[in-house]
Write a protein that holds these residues in place. Structure first.
Motif, short mmCIF file in Angstrom:
data_model
loop_
_atom_site.label_atom_id
_atom_site.label_comp_id
_atom_site.label_asym_id
_atom_site.label_seq_id
_atom_site.Cartn_x
_atom_site.Cartn_y
_atom_site.Cartn_z
N VAL B 119 -23.09 -12.12 16.23
CA VAL B 119 -21.85 -12.10 17.01
C VAL B 119 -22.26 -11.84 18.45
CG1 VAL B 119 -19.68 -10.92 17.44
CG2 VAL B 119 -20.44 -11.28 15.09
N LEU B 120 -22.07 -12.83 19.29
CA LEU B 120 -22.42 -12.69 20.70
C LEU B 120 -21.23 -12.05 21.42
CD1 LEU B 120 -24.13 -15.75 22.44
CD2 LEU B 120 -24.97 -13.40 22.24
N ALA B 121 -21.53 -11.05 22.23
CA ALA B 121 -20.45 -10.35 22.92
C ALA B 121 -20.71 -10.33 24.42
CB ALA B 121 -20.35 -8.92 22.39
N ASP B 122 -19.63 -10.35 25.17
CA ASP B 122 -19.67 -10.24 26.63
C ASP B 122 -18.89 -8.96 26.94
OD1 ASP B 122 -19.14 -10.34 29.33
OD2 ASP B 122 -18.38 -12.40 29.34
N LYS B 140 -18.00 -10.14 3.93
CA LYS B 140 -19.25 -9.43 3.60
C LYS B 140 -20.48 -10.27 3.96
CE LYS B 140 -17.24 -6.42 0.07
NZ LYS B 140 -16.36 -5.90 1.14
N ILE B 141 -20.40 -10.93 5.10
CA ILE B 141 -21.55 -11.67 5.61
C ILE B 141 -22.27 -10.76 6.60
CG2 ILE B 141 -22.23 -13.65 7.04
CD1 ILE B 141 -19.75 -15.11 5.89
N PRO B 142 -23.56 -10.49 6.36
CA PRO B 142 -24.26 -9.58 7.27
C PRO B 142 -24.32 -10.15 8.69
CG PRO B 142 -25.74 -10.37 5.50
CD PRO B 142 -24.42 -11.04 5.30
N PHE B 143 -24.14 -9.27 9.67
CA PHE B 143 -24.20 -9.74 11.06
C PHE B 143 -24.79 -8.68 11.97
CE2 PHE B 143 -20.72 -7.26 12.92
CZ PHE B 143 -20.00 -6.88 11.80
N SER B 186 -35.77 -12.64 19.11
CA SER B 186 -35.70 -11.23 18.68
C SER B 186 -34.39 -10.94 17.97
CB SER B 186 -35.85 -10.28 19.89
OG SER B 186 -37.06 -10.50 20.53
N VAL B 187 -33.31 -11.54 18.46
CA VAL B 187 -32.00 -11.33 17.84
C VAL B 187 -32.02 -11.90 16.41
CG1 VAL B 187 -29.56 -11.98 17.92
CG2 VAL B 187 -30.74 -11.31 20.03
N LEU B 188 -32.61 -13.08 16.25
CA LEU B 188 -32.68 -13.69 14.91
C LEU B 188 -33.54 -12.84 13.98
CD1 LEU B 188 -33.07 -17.49 15.78
CD2 LEU B 188 -31.00 -16.25 15.10
N LEU B 189 -34.65 -12.32 14.51
CA LEU B 189 -35.50 -11.45 13.70
C LEU B 189 -34.74 -10.20 13.27
CD1 LEU B 189 -38.92 -11.76 15.57
CD2 LEU B 189 -38.49 -12.30 13.17
N ALA B 190 -34.00 -9.63 14.20
CA ALA B 190 -33.22 -8.42 13.88
C ALA B 190 -32.21 -8.72 12.78
CB ALA B 190 -32.51 -7.90 15.13
N LEU B 191 -31.62 -9.92 12.84
CA LEU B 191 -30.65 -10.30 11.81
C LEU B 191 -31.32 -10.45 10.45
CD1 LEU B 191 -27.86 -11.21 10.80
CD2 LEU B 191 -28.47 -13.54 11.48
N VAL B 192 -32.46 -11.15 10.42
CA VAL B 192 -33.14 -11.36 9.13
C VAL B 192 -33.56 -10.01 8.54
CG1 VAL B 192 -35.10 -12.45 7.96
CG2 VAL B 192 -33.91 -13.67 9.78
N GLU B 193 -34.07 -9.11 9.39
CA GLU B 193 -34.45 -7.77 8.91
C GLU B 193 -33.23 -7.02 8.38
OE1 GLU B 193 -38.30 -7.19 11.88
OE2 GLU B 193 -36.33 -6.43 12.46
N HIS B 194 -32.12 -7.18 9.08
CA HIS B 194 -30.87 -6.52 8.65
C HIS B 194 -30.44 -7.05 7.28
CE1 HIS B 194 -26.97 -4.66 8.83
NE2 HIS B 194 -26.32 -5.82 8.97
#
Lengths: 119, 209
Positions: B119-122, B140-143, B186-194
């Motif tokens: 989820v991109l936020a401004d 229940k989709i991880p984000f 890095s954001v994608l990696l953080a998501l996969v780890e999450h």
């Protein structure tokens, strides 16, 4: 160049083109998702010249290609592209491809993580 | 593929010698209008972002909340996406999700089988990411929440953003620059780890505080 494609999101928009693509009956698109992959079962032939969308799809799907990419590359809205692809599958011009389930759910995540780190 | 044809396609991920095609995995990039979704998809994609479209009915015309972002009126909704061939086994597709809640019909199809979402936020318009947060929480989709740092925007701390967006302590909040490939990666990696943490039994068995 692909500059035009990459700026589409910022484009102020355009009107919907009128479509007239002949499809016999109503092919079932239910099994087709954005990431379903299909491949051409034959190269385009002379008889396909009068059906340019089908001709393009046969060429674009020479290697397995996703429905989303085919829709974007052939320039048809998703729902139209799906109908056309389903019609071509029924006609035997395209065939659906499935990835062999070589990976379990957790393995996919690990492969993805390692792959992204290595990029 | 060497043709000079105008619709020459970027080569699709090659099938391996056994004829297997790679598994296609989907991650969504969601958020409000003009928050940088396409920029982020483009910064990590191996192909220039592609755009497909879906026809929008007239009933939804004229209710865009533009918030002074830009003049935008259209009769189609564009869906931008990119691709990362991770290896011969997996190919990752990133879909920029139309920001407005009235595109639920597309969100449903997009969310089907998605691994997770960014989820991109401004921070100047945080409320524009609420519909996306609600949607992924309900399904229940991880984000993860990625705060795109715009020039001139006040630099909030991740915890301030967490409080404002009202997400649980387990949801990663990441400050990013969607234009930068490494930061988007890095954001994608953080998501996969999450996602991995969420699927791990040791974590899900943890008693709630």
């Amino acid at each position: 160049m692909d500059a035009d494609r990459s700026t589409v999101a910022h484009d102020p928009g355009r009107l919907v083109r009128p479509f007239a693509i002949g499809i016999d009956g109503t092919p079932a698109t239910a099994g087709l998702g954005l990431l379903s992959r299909v491949a051409a079962r034959r190269p385009p032939g002379p008889a396909d010249h009068l059906r340019p969308e089908r001709e393009s799809l046969l060429r674009l799907a020479a290697e397995p290609q996703s429905v989303a990419e085919l829709s974007a590359l052939v320039g048809l809205p998703l729902s139209v592209a799906k109908l056309l692809i389903a019609d071509m599958i029924e006609a035997g011009d395209l065939e659906p491809c499935t990835a062999e389930p070589q990976l379990s759910g957790d393995d996919v995540l690990q492969v993805l993580l390692d792959g992204l780190r290595a990029l | 593929m060497a043709s000079a044809d105008s619709d020459t396609t970027p080569a699709p991920p090659a099938a391996d010698p056994g004829g297997h095609i790679p598994l296609a995995v989907k991650i969504l990039v969601a958020g409000g209008f003009g928050v940088g979704k396409t920029t982020m998809v483009g910064s990590v994609s191996e192909i220039p972002p592609l755009s497909t479209e879906e026809v929008m009915t007239e009933a939804s015309m004229g209710v865009d909340d533009l918030g002074g972002v830009e003049e935008k009126s259209t009769t189609t909704v564009a869906l931008d996406f990119g691709r990362i061939t991770v290896n011969r086994q997996v190919v990752l597709y990133l879909f920029g999700t139309p920001g407005q809640g009235r595109f639920w019909f597309m969100w449903d199809e997009l969310a089907e089988g998605a691994l997770g979402a960014v989820v991109l936020a401004d921070t100047r318009r945080l409320d524009t990411c609420f519909p996306a947060v609600d949607f992924f929480e309900r399904r229940k989709i991880p984000f993860v929440v990625a705060v795109n740092r715009f020039d001139g925007a006040y630099a909030y701390e991740p915890e301030e953003v967490r409080e404002a967006v009202d997400v649980g302590p387990d949801v990663p909040i990441i400050l990013t620059d969607a234009r930068e490939r490494q930061e988007s990666k890095s954001v994608l990696l953080a998501l996969v780890e999450h996602v991995m943490r969420q699927r791990s039994p040791a974590v899900s068995a943890r008693p709630l505080p």
